[in-house]
Motif scaffolding. Structure first.
Motif, PDB file in Angstrom:
ATOM      1  N   ASP A 122       0.892  -1.221  -0.067  1.00 30.79           N
ATOM      2  CA  ASP A 122       0.183  -0.107  -0.222  1.00 30.79           C
ATOM      3  C   ASP A 122       0.853   1.280   0.136  1.00 30.79           C
ATOM      4  O   ASP A 122       2.052   1.349   0.707  1.00 30.79           O
ATOM      5  CB  ASP A 122      -0.788   0.093   1.155  1.00 30.79           C
ATOM      6  CG  ASP A 122      -2.048  -1.348   1.088  1.00 30.79           C
ATOM      7  OD1 ASP A 122      -2.048  -1.608   2.334  1.00 30.79           O
ATOM      8  OD2 ASP A 122      -2.229  -1.547   0.148  1.00 30.79           O
ATOM      9  N   SER A 123       0.580   2.350  -0.738  1.00 32.11           N
ATOM     10  CA  SER A 123       1.165   3.320  -0.844  1.00 32.11           C
ATOM     11  C   SER A 123       1.212   3.994   0.680  1.00 32.11           C
ATOM     12  O   SER A 123       0.220   4.235   1.525  1.00 32.11           O
ATOM     13  CB  SER A 123       0.518   4.547  -1.621  1.00 32.11           C
ATOM     14  OG  SER A 123      -0.819   4.835  -1.130  1.00 32.11           O
ATOM     15  N   VAL A 182       3.651   2.822  -4.841  1.00 32.43           N
ATOM     16  CA  VAL A 182       2.283   3.472  -5.189  1.00 32.43           C
ATOM     17  C   VAL A 182       1.720   2.425  -6.173  1.00 32.43           C
ATOM     18  O   VAL A 182       2.450   2.136  -7.077  1.00 32.43           O
ATOM     19  CB  VAL A 182       2.349   4.677  -5.809  1.00 32.43           C
ATOM     20  CG1 VAL A 182       3.319   4.905  -6.815  1.00 32.43           C
ATOM     21  CG2 VAL A 182       1.220   5.489  -5.831  1.00 32.43           C
ATOM     22  N   LYS A 183       0.561   2.292  -6.108  1.00 35.71           N
ATOM     23  CA  LYS A 183      -0.368   1.081  -6.924  1.00 35.71           C
ATOM     24  C   LYS A 183      -1.124   1.998  -7.848  1.00 35.71           C
ATOM     25  O   LYS A 183      -2.071   2.698  -7.553  1.00 35.71           O
ATOM     26  CB  LYS A 183      -0.877   0.226  -5.968  1.00 35.71           C
ATOM     27  CG  LYS A 183      -1.607  -0.846  -6.990  1.00 35.71           C
ATOM     28  CD  LYS A 183      -2.363  -1.738  -5.903  1.00 35.71           C
ATOM     29  CE  LYS A 183      -1.518  -2.709  -5.156  1.00 35.71           C
ATOM     30  NZ  LYS A 183      -2.192  -3.814  -4.433  1.00 35.71           N
ATOM     31  N   LYS A 206      -7.213  -2.567  -4.680  1.00 38.27           N
ATOM     32  CA  LYS A 206      -6.863  -1.509  -3.623  1.00 38.27           C
ATOM     33  C   LYS A 206      -5.896  -0.353  -4.409  1.00 38.27           C
ATOM     34  O   LYS A 206      -5.054  -0.031  -3.595  1.00 38.27           O
ATOM     35  CB  LYS A 206      -6.733  -1.569  -2.345  1.00 38.27           C
ATOM     36  CG  LYS A 206      -7.871  -2.440  -1.651  1.00 38.27           C
ATOM     37  CD  LYS A 206      -7.658  -2.948  -0.253  1.00 38.27           C
ATOM     38  CE  LYS A 206      -8.667  -3.605   0.335  1.00 38.27           C
ATOM     39  NZ  LYS A 206      -9.882  -2.865   0.244  1.00 38.27           N
ATOM     40  N   ASP A 226      -4.436   3.016  -6.089  1.00 39.00           N
ATOM     41  CA  ASP A 226      -4.468   4.601  -5.520  1.00 39.00           C
ATOM     42  C   ASP A 226      -4.811   5.452  -6.400  1.00 39.00           C
ATOM     43  O   ASP A 226      -5.388   6.472  -6.215  1.00 39.00           O
ATOM     44  CB  ASP A 226      -2.930   4.889  -5.096  1.00 39.00           C
ATOM     45  CG  ASP A 226      -2.434   4.163  -3.895  1.00 39.00           C
ATOM     46  OD1 ASP A 226      -3.151   3.813  -2.797  1.00 39.00           O
ATOM     47  OD2 ASP A 226      -1.097   3.476  -4.218  1.00 39.00           O
ATOM     48  N   ILE A 230     -10.767   8.093  -5.147  1.00 45.98           N
ATOM     49  CA  ILE A 230      -9.451   7.910  -5.788  1.00 45.98           C
ATOM     50  C   ILE A 230      -9.364   8.639  -6.743  1.00 45.98           C
ATOM     51  O   ILE A 230     -10.357   8.518  -7.644  1.00 45.98           O
ATOM     52  CB  ILE A 230      -9.119   6.425  -5.803  1.00 45.98           C
ATOM     53  CG1 ILE A 230      -9.989   5.751  -7.077  1.00 45.98           C
ATOM     54  CG2 ILE A 230      -9.016   5.722  -4.508  1.00 45.98           C
ATOM     55  CD1 ILE A 230      -9.595   4.407  -7.345  1.00 45.98           C
ATOM     56  N   ILE A 265       2.755  12.827  -7.573  1.00 46.79           N
ATOM     57  CA  ILE A 265       3.330  12.097  -6.250  1.00 46.79           C
ATOM     58  C   ILE A 265       4.374  12.559  -5.633  1.00 46.79           C
ATOM     59  O   ILE A 265       4.663  12.612  -4.311  1.00 46.79           O
ATOM     60  CB  ILE A 265       3.603  10.553  -6.837  1.00 46.79           C
ATOM     61  CG1 ILE A 265       2.322   9.609  -7.251  1.00 46.79           C
ATOM     62  CG2 ILE A 265       4.291   9.656  -5.675  1.00 46.79           C
ATOM     63  CD1 ILE A 265       2.346   8.452  -8.023  1.00 46.79           C
ATOM     64  N   THR A 311      -1.201   9.450  -0.341  1.00 47.47           N
ATOM     65  CA  THR A 311      -2.474   8.655  -0.453  1.00 47.47           C
ATOM     66  C   THR A 311      -3.226   9.173  -1.658  1.00 47.47           C
ATOM     67  O   THR A 311      -2.743  10.150  -2.138  1.00 47.47           O
ATOM     68  CB  THR A 311      -3.353   9.097   0.793  1.00 47.47           C
ATOM     69  OG1 THR A 311      -3.613  10.566   0.977  1.00 47.47           O
ATOM     70  CG2 THR A 311      -2.530   9.075   2.345  1.00 47.47           C
ATOM     71  N   PRO A 312      -4.430   8.614  -1.982  1.00 49.94           N
ATOM     72  CA  PRO A 312      -5.279   9.012  -2.990  1.00 49.94           C
ATOM     73  C   PRO A 312      -5.654  10.521  -2.836  1.00 49.94           C
ATOM     74  O   PRO A 312      -5.769  11.060  -3.875  1.00 49.94           O
ATOM     75  CB  PRO A 312      -6.379   7.826  -3.109  1.00 49.94           C
ATOM     76  CG  PRO A 312      -5.747   6.597  -2.284  1.00 49.94           C
ATOM     77  CD  PRO A 312      -4.969   7.183  -1.446  1.00 49.94           C
ATOM     78  N   GLN A 313      -6.152  10.704  -1.792  1.00 51.81           N
ATOM     79  CA  GLN A 313      -6.323  12.119  -1.427  1.00 51.81           C
ATOM     80  C   GLN A 313      -5.422  13.198  -1.572  1.00 51.81           C
ATOM     81  O   GLN A 313      -5.669  14.190  -2.271  1.00 51.81           O
ATOM     82  CB  GLN A 313      -6.984  12.229  -0.201  1.00 51.81           C
ATOM     83  CG  GLN A 313      -8.376  11.321  -0.064  1.00 51.81           C
ATOM     84  CD  GLN A 313      -8.223   9.907   0.193  1.00 51.81           C
ATOM     85  OE1 GLN A 313      -7.270   9.685   0.667  1.00 51.81           O
ATOM     86  NE2 GLN A 313      -9.190   9.192  -0.109  1.00 51.81           N
TER      87      GLN A 313
END
Length: 399
Positions: free
Chosen positions: A34-35, A41-42, A106, A108, A131, A330, A340-342
């Motif tokens: 997970d990022s 980062v995915k 899941k 990002d 996301i 990023i 994070t996605p946000q």
């Protein structure tokens, strides 16, 4: 809008014409995680790797992967896990694939998406998950754009960009024809509304666009016979993938072969090679041309042609730019202390000008789509091959 020639300002990069190599249907690069926890980062890439628009989807994938390959498989200094899924021909296959990417893998960020219908089907999913959805092909207009971005364009913009030029270049009515689905409706609406606004007249009966059933239409000859019975002085259309190849080959053998053909996307990519001499002289409107002379395009085109032996497409370019956008965003999120996605989404919102192979552009604040230049191209003999040769700038659009 602005109009004006620019061919003299640009020296063309001479592409070698060959088919883009087909890639496999799935790919995962980098290490899992997970990022924000292990530095990875995915990214989920959803694209048409089967069906009518396989060639378009394959280029989207290849463009994104090329950026990763030439940047050490990192975005913003972080290792990337790229998870690829097949969009297929639209919502029935796109939504389940996107659901797996978002809920199981899941990711990002979600990027790619060829079809407008797929985009709309997937949109509620990513909005609920909060996301970023960074589309890299034509996109319909949406109301809630908080997590929605596009590195390509809004679907009605190509037609809007070329319509004034067609009005000035053609002495008489123009016949409009396209595929009967959302993307086709958006593309043709952009042209017909702008064409009428600037005083153009449609040759279609009743002044309404002619729609061809999608994706089952492979024989366009009956439509060409109908056009021949009108007073059309030219034709405007939008098609892509196999439909574009069928359209062009049959057009050249039809009773209207003498009418100028103005298009969006019809001669893009490997389709031009398949169309061969039938495509000569066709005009197209595009936000990219492989012969643009700028530093970013020289690098992108050279890297692409070194790997695939053919000229890059707008599809590949927009996906390459999606990776470039994420690279910057990023890195910015990392500097802010958390990825994070946000925070990635917030960083995208704060990006300024993007240095792109198409020329510099930036996200508009209204639709989160590029404010960019559109170009007029024509299929011409370029050495021993046919190429989409840049003719002039058309307009700057975006919001």
């Amino acid at each position: 809008m602005f109009f004006g020639t620019s061919l003299a300002r640009r020296r063309r990069i001479r592409p070698v014409c060959a088919a883009v190599l087909a890639l496999g249907l799935t790919a995962v690069t980098g290490c899992s995680g997970d990022s924000g926890t292990d530095g990875t980062v995915k990214i989920g890439l959803l694209s048409s790797l089967s069906g009518t628009y396989k060639t378009v989807g394959t280029d989207l994938r290849a463009g994104f992967e090329l950026y990763l390959e030439t940047h050490g498989n990192k975005l913003g200094g972080r290792e990337v896990e790229l998870v690829v899924a097949d969009e297929g021909d639209g919502p029935p296959t796109a939504l389940p694939a996107a659901t797996r990417l978002v809920e199981k893998d899941k990711v990002d960020v979600l990027t790619g998406l060829v079809a407008g219908g797929s985009f709309n089907a997937v949109l509620p999913l990513v909005q609920q998950a909060k996301i970023p959805l960074l589309g890299s092909n034509a996109r319909p207009t949406v109301r809630d754009i908080e997590y929605v971005w596009s590195t390509s364009f809004l679907s009605d913009e190509p037609g809007r960009a070329i319509a004034p030029y067609v009005k000035e270049d053609v002495d008489g009515p123009v016949y409009a024809i396209g595929p009967d689905y959302q993307g086709g409706h958006d593309e043709l609406r952009g042209f017909t509304e702008e064409f009428k606004r600037v005083g153009g007249e449609l040759a279609n009966p009743g002044g309404r666009t002619t729609w061809t059933p999608f994706p089952k239409t492979t024989n366009f000859m009956p439509y060409f016979s109908e056009i021949a019975r009108t007073n059309a002085k030219a034709v405007y259309c939008f098609y892509a993938g196999k439909a574009a190849i069928d359209f062009v080959k049959q057009y050249a053998q039809s009773d209207i072969a003498h009418l100028p053909l103005y298009t969006a996307f019809v001669t893009e990519g490997s389709g031009l090679r398949a169309q061969g001499k039938a495509a000569k002289g066709i005009y197209s409107v595009q936000n990219y041309s492989a012969d643009l002379d700028n530093e970013a395009n020289r690098k992108f085109a050279a890297d692409w042609m070194n790997k695939y032996l053919g000229p890059p497409t707008t599809y590949a370019m927009a996906s390459y730019d999606a990776a470039a956008v994420l690279d910057q965003a990023i890195a910015d999120a990392e500097r802010r202390g958390e990825v994070t996605p946000q925070t990635i989404n917030e960083a995208i919102a704060d990006l300024g000008q993007i240095d792109s192979p198409r020329g510099a552009w930036e996200f508009g604040g209204t639709a989160h789509s590029p404010v960019q230049t559109w170009y007029l191209r024509q299929v011409r003999q370029d050495g021993n091959q046919l190429s989409n040769v840049m003719v002039q700038d058309l307009a700057t659009l975006g919001s």
